[in-house]
Scaffold this motif. Structure first.
Motif, short mmCIF file in Angstrom:
data_model
loop_
_atom_site.label_atom_id
_atom_site.label_comp_id
_atom_site.label_asym_id
_atom_site.label_seq_id
_atom_site.Cartn_x
_atom_site.Cartn_y
_atom_site.Cartn_z
N ASP A 172 79.65 -43.15 -13.50
CA ASP A 172 78.53 -44.10 -13.37
C ASP A 172 77.42 -43.83 -14.38
OD1 ASP A 172 79.84 -45.34 -11.32
OD2 ASP A 172 78.66 -44.43 -9.71
N LEU A 173 77.20 -42.56 -14.68
CA LEU A 173 76.16 -42.20 -15.65
C LEU A 173 76.57 -42.61 -17.06
CD1 LEU A 173 73.54 -40.86 -16.49
CD2 LEU A 173 74.71 -38.65 -16.45
N ARG A 174 77.81 -42.39 -17.41
CA ARG A 174 78.28 -42.75 -18.75
C ARG A 174 78.22 -44.26 -18.95
NH1 ARG A 174 84.00 -40.19 -18.83
NH2 ARG A 174 83.98 -40.65 -21.09
N VAL A 175 78.58 -45.00 -17.92
CA VAL A 175 78.48 -46.46 -17.99
C VAL A 175 77.02 -46.89 -18.15
CG1 VAL A 175 78.78 -48.60 -16.66
CG2 VAL A 175 80.61 -46.89 -16.70
N GLN A 176 76.14 -46.24 -17.38
CA GLN A 176 74.72 -46.58 -17.42
C GLN A 176 74.12 -46.28 -18.80
OE1 GLN A 176 73.31 -48.00 -14.46
NE2 GLN A 176 71.98 -48.70 -16.09
N ILE A 177 74.49 -45.16 -19.39
CA ILE A 177 73.97 -44.80 -20.71
C ILE A 177 74.48 -45.76 -21.78
CG2 ILE A 177 74.10 -43.04 -22.54
CD1 ILE A 177 73.88 -40.92 -20.33
N ALA A 178 75.73 -46.17 -21.67
CA ALA A 178 76.26 -47.15 -22.63
C ALA A 178 75.43 -48.43 -22.58
CB ALA A 178 77.73 -47.44 -22.33
N GLY A 179 75.09 -48.87 -21.36
CA GLY A 179 74.25 -50.06 -21.21
C GLY A 179 72.84 -49.83 -21.73
N PHE A 180 72.31 -48.63 -21.47
CA PHE A 180 70.98 -48.27 -21.96
C PHE A 180 70.93 -48.30 -23.49
CE2 PHE A 180 68.24 -44.97 -23.68
CZ PHE A 180 67.03 -45.22 -23.06
N LEU A 181 71.96 -47.74 -24.12
CA LEU A 181 72.00 -47.71 -25.57
C LEU A 181 71.99 -49.11 -26.16
CD1 LEU A 181 74.51 -44.78 -26.23
CD2 LEU A 181 72.10 -44.85 -26.87
N VAL A 184 77.83 -30.58 -16.55
CA VAL A 184 76.39 -30.53 -16.27
C VAL A 184 76.17 -30.56 -14.76
CG1 VAL A 184 74.21 -31.79 -16.56
CG2 VAL A 184 75.84 -31.64 -18.45
N ALA A 185 75.09 -29.94 -14.30
CA ALA A 185 74.77 -29.86 -12.87
C ALA A 185 74.86 -31.24 -12.21
CB ALA A 185 73.37 -29.28 -12.68
N THR A 186 75.56 -31.31 -11.10
CA THR A 186 75.86 -32.58 -10.45
C THR A 186 74.60 -33.33 -9.98
OG1 THR A 186 77.99 -31.68 -9.75
CG2 THR A 186 77.21 -33.66 -8.60
N PRO A 187 73.66 -32.69 -9.27
CA PRO A 187 72.46 -33.45 -8.86
C PRO A 187 71.68 -34.04 -10.02
CG PRO A 187 72.61 -31.35 -7.68
CD PRO A 187 73.62 -31.30 -8.77
N HIS A 244 79.84 -30.48 -5.94
CA HIS A 244 81.15 -30.39 -6.57
C HIS A 244 81.06 -30.49 -8.09
CE1 HIS A 244 83.24 -30.49 -2.74
NE2 HIS A 244 82.55 -31.58 -2.38
N TYR A 245 82.01 -29.83 -8.75
CA TYR A 245 82.13 -29.99 -10.20
C TYR A 245 82.41 -31.45 -10.52
CZ TYR A 245 82.48 -25.00 -11.41
OH TYR A 245 82.23 -23.67 -11.63
N LEU A 246 81.80 -31.93 -11.59
CA LEU A 246 82.12 -33.26 -12.08
C LEU A 246 83.05 -33.15 -13.29
CD1 LEU A 246 78.63 -35.00 -11.84
CD2 LEU A 246 80.58 -35.27 -10.31
N SER A 247 83.51 -34.28 -13.76
CA SER A 247 84.35 -34.30 -14.96
C SER A 247 83.62 -33.63 -16.13
CB SER A 247 84.67 -35.76 -15.32
OG SER A 247 85.16 -35.85 -16.64
N THR A 248 84.37 -32.99 -16.98
CA THR A 248 83.80 -32.32 -18.15
C THR A 248 82.97 -33.28 -19.00
OG1 THR A 248 85.58 -30.69 -18.26
CG2 THR A 248 84.40 -31.13 -20.30
N THR A 249 83.41 -34.51 -19.11
CA THR A 249 82.71 -35.49 -19.96
C THR A 249 81.53 -36.13 -19.25
OG1 THR A 249 84.34 -37.15 -19.30
CG2 THR A 249 84.69 -36.03 -21.41
N GLY A 250 81.42 -35.93 -17.94
CA GLY A 250 80.28 -36.47 -17.21
C GLY A 250 80.64 -37.49 -16.16
N LEU A 251 79.68 -37.76 -15.30
CA LEU A 251 79.83 -38.71 -14.20
C LEU A 251 80.10 -40.12 -14.74
CD1 LEU A 251 79.48 -38.94 -11.05
CD2 LEU A 251 77.07 -39.43 -11.51
#
Length: 431
Positions: A79-88, A278-281, A70-77
């Motif tokens: 859970d991924l955005r939360v994870q990247i914020a923590g990573f940063l 971006v591609a969902t998988p 399925h298409y994801l949100s334009t800004t991204g998944l």
């Protein structure tokens, strides 16, 4: 045939796009591939792709999510955005609110989208990535190349930035800063970034901080970010390609800072009308990457130790025969120069870095990118040397087997790098 050309030249296209040439890095890689397919031996210092295998935890996550369609949100998944914020925060010392972390098909695309959005003059330090200026040209944007020198490892110094800003204080200026740097391998220190940030604050500069190589650092776990000293207007970019050896996954991120967060809807709209999502998988697999579990972190650290050993070897071997070299501190690169041999090289009928690059490829089977692709003058005989033409899996296994990196490591596990350096030394000795 004549009719074809008549029809072709009647077609009108964007003149700013028609003037672009293929990316220098991608073009040389295709050229070398063709030569090798034809049976030619080429020592490939022209392309900066991570040679190491993608960690099995990331590959496993991709396999597990391959049916996500399925298409994801334009800004991204989410859970991924939360994870990247923590990573940063944990792995880059950048304070980021997940709501303003955006996912795109590679940091290259996100840089381009940002260039499309902003008006003003884009400031590029001499010795910067090849694609910044072509992206600016594609929108007929304004730019200025800021002078750097070998003494400072081709890093921008605050005095140069301030001199420019004093003369152009009525413009909106956007500084593109890349650390660890492609093409030099230089890493800005905290003190250097703090000094640059002071100028940026004084002149209200927007900063595009390209931190795609942040964890590819030869001394520390990550490289300093100017965002620490100028969080108000620093946009941070990163992605999977370099640190996680996943260039083909095509996933990048950007973080929009406090004073620019009113542009959220501008970015969302542009994303929705261009790449959509971006591609969902891949996004699900990226969550595993940005969790940076201990085994993955160890894998990255071990890969960096290989790169550090190779960079030290290349630097010492070339400097010993008086080839100019930047001091490699991170990423996959060095700038090397033959200006000390300019008189002898000119006697060969060679006067530009482009001509010398062709000579080295044709006569010595060594592929280098000329400095003119990185905003050096053509007569400056500087080149980018990417020291990643080796089998990363074998190199990592070599460390496991030996327990350390010996003096003969490069010769045994990175033969193309070793032999390419020998060819460059041979060239210099022939002058």
């Amino acid at each position: 045939m004549e009719l074809f050309f008549e029809i072709f030249f009647m077609i009108k296209i964007n003149k700013h796009i028609s003037q672009l040439k293929p990316s220098a890095t991608l073009a040389i890689n295709q050229n070398v591939k063709k030569l090798r397919e034809d049976g030619e031996t080429v020592f490939h210092f022209g392309f900066g792709q991570s040679p190491f295998p993608i960690h099995k935890s990331i590959v496993g996550a991709l396999k597990e999510n391959v049916k996500q369609s399925h298409y994801l949100s334009t800004t991204g998944l989410y859970d991924l955005r939360v994870q990247i914020a923590g990573f940063l925060k944990k792995h880059q010392d950048v304070d980021a609110n997940w709501e303003h972390v955006f996912i795109g098909p590679g940091s290259k695309e996100l840089l381009y989208q940002t260039i499309l959005i902003f008006e003003g003059t884009f400031l590029i330090p001499k010795g910067s990535w090849v694609s910044y200026l072509p992206q600016i040209h594609s929108k007929d944007g304004k730019h200025a190349i800021l002078e750097t020198d070998l003494k400072h490892n081709f890093k921008l110094i605050p005095e140069v930035l301030e001199t420019y800003c004093k003369q152009h204080s009525n413009e909106q200026n956007i500084l593109i800063l890349n650390s660890p740097n492609n093409p030099t391998g230089a890493v800005y220190s905290n003190q250097e970034l703090q000094a640059i940030a002071k100028v940026c604050k004084a002149y209200n500069i927007i900063v595009m901080s390209d931190e795609i190589y942040s964890q590819v650092n030869f001394k520390k776990d990550f490289s300093p970010s100017i965002s620490k000293y100028y969080p108000e207007k620093t946009i941070v970019f990163g992605g999977l390609s370099k640190v996680f050896s996943a260039g083909g996954y095509r996933l990048g991120f950007m973080y929009l800072p406090k004073d620019l967060q009113q542009l959220d809807n501008v970015y969302r709209s542009l994303f929705s009308e261009t790449f959509s999502a971006v591609a969902t998988p891949i996004q699900y697999a990226a969550i595993k990457a940005y969790k940076m579990k201990p085994k993955l972190k160890k894998h990255i650290k071990k890969s960096n130790s290989v790169l550090k050993a190779i960079s030290s070897y290349v630097y010492s071997e070339l400097a010993a025969v008086n080839i100019q070299c930047t001091t490699p501190q991170g990423a996959f690169y060095m700038m090397i120069g033959f200006n000390g041999f300019k008189k002898q090289i000119n006697a060969l009928g060679i006067f530009t870095s482009i001509s010398l690059a062709k000579h080295l490829l044709n006569k010595y089977c060594v592929a280098l990118l000329p400095g003119s692709d990185f905003y050096f003058k053509e007569e400056d005989l500087f080149f980018r040397l990417a020291f990643v033409d080796f089998n990363g899996k074998k190199a990592l296994n070599g460390i496991e087997k030996k327990g350390n990196i010996e003096d003969t490591f490069v010769q045994n596990y990175c033969p193309n790098v070793y032999n390419g350096i020998e060819k460059l030394k041979l060239f210099v000795k022939s002058l």
